[in-house]
Every structure is written in structure tokens, then in C-alpha cells.
Scaffold this motif. Structure first.
Motif, PDB file in Angstrom:
ATOM      1  N   HIS A  50       0.833  -1.210   0.000  1.00  0.00           N
ATOM      2  CA  HIS A  50       0.000   0.000   0.000  1.00  0.00           C
ATOM      3  C   HIS A  50       0.866   1.257   0.000  1.00  0.00           C
ATOM      4  O   HIS A  50       0.631   2.204  -0.754  1.00  0.00           O
ATOM      5  CB  HIS A  50      -0.900   0.030   1.233  1.00  0.00           C
ATOM      6  N   GLN A  70      -5.335   3.349  -1.852  1.00  0.00           N
ATOM      7  CA  GLN A  70      -4.266   2.620  -1.170  1.00  0.00           C
ATOM      8  C   GLN A  70      -3.900   3.282   0.154  1.00  0.00           C
ATOM      9  O   GLN A  70      -3.555   2.602   1.119  1.00  0.00           O
ATOM     10  CB  GLN A  70      -3.044   2.523  -2.082  1.00  0.00           C
ATOM     11  N   LEU A 102      -4.124   1.349   3.721  1.00  0.00           N
ATOM     12  CA  LEU A 102      -2.984   1.328   4.640  1.00  0.00           C
ATOM     13  C   LEU A 102      -3.412   1.786   6.025  1.00  0.00           C
ATOM     14  O   LEU A 102      -3.059   1.155   7.032  1.00  0.00           O
ATOM     15  CB  LEU A 102      -1.867   2.230   4.111  1.00  0.00           C
ATOM     16  N   GLN A 118      -1.674  -8.922  -5.698  1.00  0.00           N
ATOM     17  CA  GLN A 118      -2.406  -8.531  -4.494  1.00  0.00           C
ATOM     18  C   GLN A 118      -3.782  -9.203  -4.437  1.00  0.00           C
ATOM     19  O   GLN A 118      -4.230  -9.637  -3.372  1.00  0.00           O
ATOM     20  CB  GLN A 118      -2.573  -7.012  -4.449  1.00  0.00           C
ATOM     21  N   ALA A 140      -9.811  -4.654   0.632  1.00  0.00           N
ATOM     22  CA  ALA A 140      -8.620  -4.671  -0.213  1.00  0.00           C
ATOM     23  C   ALA A 140      -8.864  -5.485  -1.476  1.00  0.00           C
ATOM     24  O   ALA A 140      -8.465  -5.072  -2.576  1.00  0.00           O
ATOM     25  CB  ALA A 140      -7.433  -5.247   0.563  1.00  0.00           C
ATOM     26  N   ASN A 164      -8.511  -3.836  -5.072  1.00  0.00           N
ATOM     27  CA  ASN A 164      -7.410  -4.319  -5.902  1.00  0.00           C
ATOM     28  C   ASN A 164      -7.916  -5.037  -7.156  1.00  0.00           C
ATOM     29  O   ASN A 164      -7.305  -4.936  -8.219  1.00  0.00           O
ATOM     30  CB  ASN A 164      -6.513  -5.245  -5.085  1.00  0.00           C
TER      31      ASN A 164
END
Length: 201
Positions: free
Chosen positions: A58, A88, A92, A153, A176, A180
Motif C-alpha cells: 500500500h 491505497q 494502509l 495482491q 482490499a 485491488n
């Protein structure tokens, strides 16, 4: 102009430790006294290998997004780049919040092995390629590197979801995975201008 070059150089140095090694190399987790106390043994073993690399992935994507602003991108790619940086960054922070509550250290270290050394060298090579590339070449490299990284990812997020039992961790991984996966599809479309045929997990 001088300020921009200084910023570019600073980000460039960070890039030398990213990309190929950022998300594909599991790292050892440094544990504190209370680390992972309330997490199942299965989660603990998996997290110890993969959470630091997820956080690094990230972080590295946001750094690359910053560099890309100085390199010049076509409007569609620039739009994707800005969106990527925001998404991202949020992922994170979500992971960091969860890790903080569970006393998990997200510091990343390359594995102390031949594979780890090779990943570090490859990351340095990729960083130099990006820094040296002019506008057209940079955009192509940016898209190819990001496609490969996002595709990995997606595969990693899907695999980790099979092990995660903690609700907060599962929520992060589902977010995520959705982001992604969407990013992979967007990059695949953007790569169409180069007549590159790709597939995503």
C-alpha cells in the motif's frame, strides 16, 4: 522547478526499495510482548509472514502515485493514479488501525536469503527504470508494473481470506480485495492502448 526536482529525487530514493519485492515477498513479523495475543494460531502464522508486505505494498503504491504526477500521464491514467493513491492510502490506514489494536508490528524486512537479496536487487533495478524513463516509456512501465502488482495482491487477498477469522482483519481483506480487483481491471483496460492482452485472477 527546483522544489519539484528535490521532491522527485526524494521519492525516487524510496522507489529503489519497492515494486517487484513489495508485495510478493513475505517478511518476518517482529513481535512485541502483547503481539497477536487475541488472534487464532492459524491467523498468527499467516499474519507473521504476510501483513508487513501488505502494508509495504500500500505504501509503495502511494509513493509511485506521487512520482507519477511529476512524470506526466495521459488524462485517463492520471485519473486512475489519483484514485489509486487515495484508495491505497485508506487501505494502509485501515490495516495500521487494526494492527495497532492487536499490537502487530508492520515493519517490513526483506527475507535474509538468496531470494530476499534477489528481490532487493530487482526492486532497485525497477526503481532506476522508472526514474530514468521519459513520459511515454514511464507510463507504459507504470501500467505494466502496477498490473502485475495488483494481480498478485488480488491473489494474496483471496488466499488470506481463507485463513482470517478475526472480524476486523476479514473486513480489511474484503475491502482490499474489492479495490485491488477493480484496479486490476482498470489497468487492463488502460493497457489496451498498447495492444497488450492480459487476464486477472
Amino acid at each position: 522547478m527546483g522544489i519539484q526536482r528535490t521532491a522527485l529525487a526524494a521519492v525516487g530514493m524510496a522507489l529503489l526499495t519497492m515494486l517487484v519485492g513489495c508485495s510478493q515477498s513475505p517478511a518476518r513479523l517482529r513481535k512485541g510482548p502483547a503481539a497477536l495475543v487475541h488472534i487464532s494460531p492459524v491467523d498468527r502464522a499467516v499474519l507473521a509472514r504476510f501483513l508487513p508486505s501488505l502494508a509495504k505494498a500500500h505504501r509503495d503504491k502511494t509513493r509511485l502515485a506521487f512520482l507519477a504526477r511529476f512524470k506526466g500521464l495521459s488524462p485517463p491514467v492520471a485519473k486512475f493514479n489519483e484514485q489509486m493513491a487515495l484508495q491505497q492510502g485508506r487501505l494502509l490506514r485501515q490495516l495500521q488501525t487494526w494492527a495497532g489494536r492487536h499490537h502487530v508490528n508492520l515493519r517490513y524486512d526483506y527475507p535474509k536469503s538468496v531470494r530476499g537479496a534477489a528481490l532487493r536487487v530487482q526492486a532497485r533495478v525497477d526503481g532506476h527504470l522508472l526514474l530514468a524513463a521519459g513520459e511515454p516509456k514511464f507510463q507504459r512501465l507504470y501500467l505494466v508494473f502496477m498490473y502485475n502488482d495488483f494481480a498478485w495482491q488480488v491473489a494474496l487477498d483471496k488466499s488470506l481470506l481463507r485463513y482470517a477469522t478475526d472480524h476486523g482483519l476479514k473486513l480489511y481483506l474484503m475491502n482490499a480485495l474489492a479495490i485491488n480487483r477493480s484496479s486490476t481491471k482498470q489497468i487492463e483496460k488502460l493497457l489496451g492502448q498498447y495492444h497488450r492482452v492480459s487476464s486477472h485472477p
